[in-house]
Design a protein around this motif. Structure first.
Motif, PDB file in Angstrom:
ATOM      1  N   ALA A  33      -5.536  21.578  19.862  1.00  0.00           N
ATOM      2  CA  ALA A  33      -4.195  21.606  20.448  1.00  0.00           C
ATOM      3  C   ALA A  33      -4.204  21.989  21.928  1.00  0.00           C
ATOM      4  O   ALA A  33      -4.979  22.831  22.365  1.00  0.00           O
ATOM      5  N   ASP A  34      -3.301  21.364  22.663  1.00  0.00           N
ATOM      6  CA  ASP A  34      -2.996  21.791  24.028  1.00  0.00           C
ATOM      7  C   ASP A  34      -1.931  22.873  24.010  1.00  0.00           C
ATOM      8  O   ASP A  34      -1.790  23.621  24.969  1.00  0.00           O
ATOM      9  N   LEU A  35      -1.175  22.924  22.918  1.00  0.00           N
ATOM     10  CA  LEU A  35      -0.141  23.943  22.746  1.00  0.00           C
ATOM     11  C   LEU A  35       0.149  24.065  21.256  1.00  0.00           C
ATOM     12  O   LEU A  35       0.339  23.060  20.580  1.00  0.00           O
ATOM     13  N   VAL A  36       0.176  25.291  20.773  1.00  0.00           N
ATOM     14  CA  VAL A  36       0.562  25.549  19.393  1.00  0.00           C
ATOM     15  C   VAL A  36       1.930  26.206  19.425  1.00  0.00           C
ATOM     16  O   VAL A  36       2.108  27.256  20.049  1.00  0.00           O
ATOM     17  N   LEU A  37       2.899  25.568  18.792  1.00  0.00           N
ATOM     18  CA  LEU A  37       4.226  26.149  18.651  1.00  0.00           C
ATOM     19  C   LEU A  37       4.294  26.871  17.316  1.00  0.00           C
ATOM     20  O   LEU A  37       3.909  26.311  16.288  1.00  0.00           O
ATOM     21  N   ILE A  38       4.785  28.077  17.349  1.00  0.00           N
ATOM     22  CA  ILE A  38       4.927  28.873  16.141  1.00  0.00           C
ATOM     23  C   ILE A  38       6.407  28.992  15.848  1.00  0.00           C
ATOM     24  O   ILE A  38       7.107  29.796  16.474  1.00  0.00           O
ATOM     25  N   ALA A  51       2.387  36.351  13.062  1.00  0.00           N
ATOM     26  CA  ALA A  51       1.242  37.186  13.453  1.00  0.00           C
ATOM     27  C   ALA A  51      -0.050  36.649  12.851  1.00  0.00           C
ATOM     28  O   ALA A  51      -1.099  36.647  13.510  1.00  0.00           O
ATOM     29  N   ARG A  52       0.021  36.163  11.619  1.00  0.00           N
ATOM     30  CA  ARG A  52      -1.172  35.572  10.984  1.00  0.00           C
ATOM     31  C   ARG A  52      -1.617  34.313  11.738  1.00  0.00           C
ATOM     32  O   ARG A  52      -2.812  34.091  11.940  1.00  0.00           O
ATOM     33  N   VAL A  53      -0.650  33.494  12.146  1.00  0.00           N
ATOM     34  CA  VAL A  53      -0.986  32.273  12.885  1.00  0.00           C
ATOM     35  C   VAL A  53      -1.617  32.631  14.227  1.00  0.00           C
ATOM     36  O   VAL A  53      -2.595  32.001  14.653  1.00  0.00           O
ATOM     37  N   ILE A  54      -1.103  33.641  14.889  1.00  0.00           N
ATOM     38  CA  ILE A  54      -1.665  34.054  16.176  1.00  0.00           C
ATOM     39  C   ILE A  54      -3.111  34.511  16.001  1.00  0.00           C
ATOM     40  O   ILE A  54      -3.971  34.230  16.843  1.00  0.00           O
ATOM     41  N   LYS A  55      -3.418  35.171  14.901  1.00  0.00           N
ATOM     42  CA  LYS A  55      -4.808  35.569  14.630  1.00  0.00           C
ATOM     43  C   LYS A  55      -5.697  34.348  14.419  1.00  0.00           C
ATOM     44  O   LYS A  55      -6.839  34.316  14.881  1.00  0.00           O
ATOM     45  N   VAL A  56      -5.179  33.332  13.739  1.00  0.00           N
ATOM     46  CA  VAL A  56      -5.948  32.093  13.551  1.00  0.00           C
ATOM     47  C   VAL A  56      -6.191  31.432  14.901  1.00  0.00           C
ATOM     48  O   VAL A  56      -7.300  30.955  15.183  1.00  0.00           O
ATOM     49  N   ARG A  66     -12.470  28.490  24.377  1.00  0.00           N
ATOM     50  CA  ARG A  66     -11.427  28.048  25.310  1.00  0.00           C
ATOM     51  C   ARG A  66     -10.118  28.735  24.962  1.00  0.00           C
ATOM     52  O   ARG A  66      -9.926  29.214  23.848  1.00  0.00           O
ATOM     53  N   THR A  67      -9.251  28.788  25.923  1.00  0.00           N
ATOM     54  CA  THR A  67      -7.918  29.325  25.691  1.00  0.00           C
ATOM     55  C   THR A  67      -7.087  28.266  24.985  1.00  0.00           C
ATOM     56  O   THR A  67      -7.119  27.095  25.375  1.00  0.00           O
ATOM     57  N   ILE A  68      -6.358  28.672  23.962  1.00  0.00           N
ATOM     58  CA  ILE A  68      -5.451  27.758  23.273  1.00  0.00           C
ATOM     59  C   ILE A  68      -4.044  28.302  23.490  1.00  0.00           C
ATOM     60  O   ILE A  68      -3.665  29.307  22.892  1.00  0.00           O
ATOM     61  N   PRO A  69      -3.283  27.666  24.374  1.00  0.00           N
ATOM     62  CA  PRO A  69      -1.925  28.164  24.638  1.00  0.00           C
ATOM     63  C   PRO A  69      -1.045  28.076  23.396  1.00  0.00           C
ATOM     64  O   PRO A  69      -1.166  27.145  22.598  1.00  0.00           O
ATOM     65  N   TYR A  70      -0.184  29.056  23.248  1.00  0.00           N
ATOM     66  CA  TYR A  70       0.757  29.065  22.133  1.00  0.00           C
ATOM     67  C   TYR A  70       2.038  29.741  22.582  1.00  0.00           C
ATOM     68  O   TYR A  70       2.067  30.456  23.586  1.00  0.00           O
ATOM     69  N   ALA A  71       3.096  29.478  21.839  1.00  0.00           N
ATOM     70  CA  ALA A  71       4.387  30.111  22.103  1.00  0.00           C
ATOM     71  C   ALA A  71       5.212  30.098  20.833  1.00  0.00           C
ATOM     72  O   ALA A  71       5.082  29.197  19.997  1.00  0.00           O
ATOM     73  N   VAL A  72       6.040  31.093  20.705  1.00  0.00           N
ATOM     74  CA  VAL A  72       6.984  31.161  19.595  1.00  0.00           C
ATOM     75  C   VAL A  72       8.185  30.289  19.933  1.00  0.00           C
ATOM     76  O   VAL A  72       8.688  30.309  21.062  1.00  0.00           O
ATOM     77  N   LEU A  73       8.638  29.526  18.959  1.00  0.00           N
ATOM     78  CA  LEU A  73       9.871  28.752  19.064  1.00  0.00           C
ATOM     79  C   LEU A  73      10.822  29.306  18.017  1.00  0.00           C
ATOM     80  O   LEU A  73      10.577  29.150  16.812  1.00  0.00           O
TER      81      LEU A  73
END
Length: 158
Positions: A33-38, A51-56, A66-73
């Motif tokens: 992923a270039d961005l993971v939306l939670i 929180a579990r998804v952020i740990k994954v 590599r850094t995998i950007p993520y954000a809460v939606l």
């Protein structure tokens, strides 16, 4: 992974909607992923799952180096903010968890497309009240995702 790769070769954006449980398919998709939306409602149950998804995501970032950007939606939100929602949002901010500036508001139009079919652009006033508000909301979320990608993805900035 083959489906993601072939779609990425064709299209500027590929959105993969996965279940919220940690499994190999989710891990592989997160790794690409270039961005993971939670997606998260303003509830403690959703916050715990987030929180579990952020740990994954952290494990996959370490595995792929590599850094995998993520954000809460935030999804299914309301104008009225309960104490639990405010507490969760503040806790996420305090922890430095990125939150998209747009939210998916609880709207009949988003539920109606599951019953009627089509997209929100196909809905008329006879189907739901104020389909224009749902369209504006969805477009605001899409714009927030694109802006986030532009600010966090290395490369061509797409």
């Amino acid at each position: 992974l083959d489906h993601i790769d072939s779609a990425a070769a064709r299209d500027p954006f590929v959105i993969v909607d996965l279940e919220g449980t940690a499994n190999m398919a989710v891990s592989y998709a997160i790794g690409r992923a270039d961005l993971v939306l939670i997606p998260m409602r303003g509830s403690q149950l959703d916050a715990d799952q987030g929180a579990r998804v952020i740990k994954v995501i952290a494990r996959q970032a370490q595995a792929f180096r590599r850094t995998i950007p993520y954000a809460v939606l935030f999804t299914c939100t309301s104008v009225l903010r309960g104490r639990d929602f405010r507490h969760i949002a503040a806790s996420l901010q305090d922890a430095g968890i990125p939150i998209l500036p747009a939210e998916m508001v609880e709207r009949a139009a988003f539920r109606a497309i599951m019953q009627i079919g089509g997209t929100i652009y196909d809905l008329g006033p006879g189907d739901v009240a104020n389909p224009e508000a749902a369209i504006e909301n969805a477009e605001a979320v899409a714009a927030a995702v694109v802006d986030y990608l532009k600010g966090h993805v290395k490369g061509d900035g797409a």
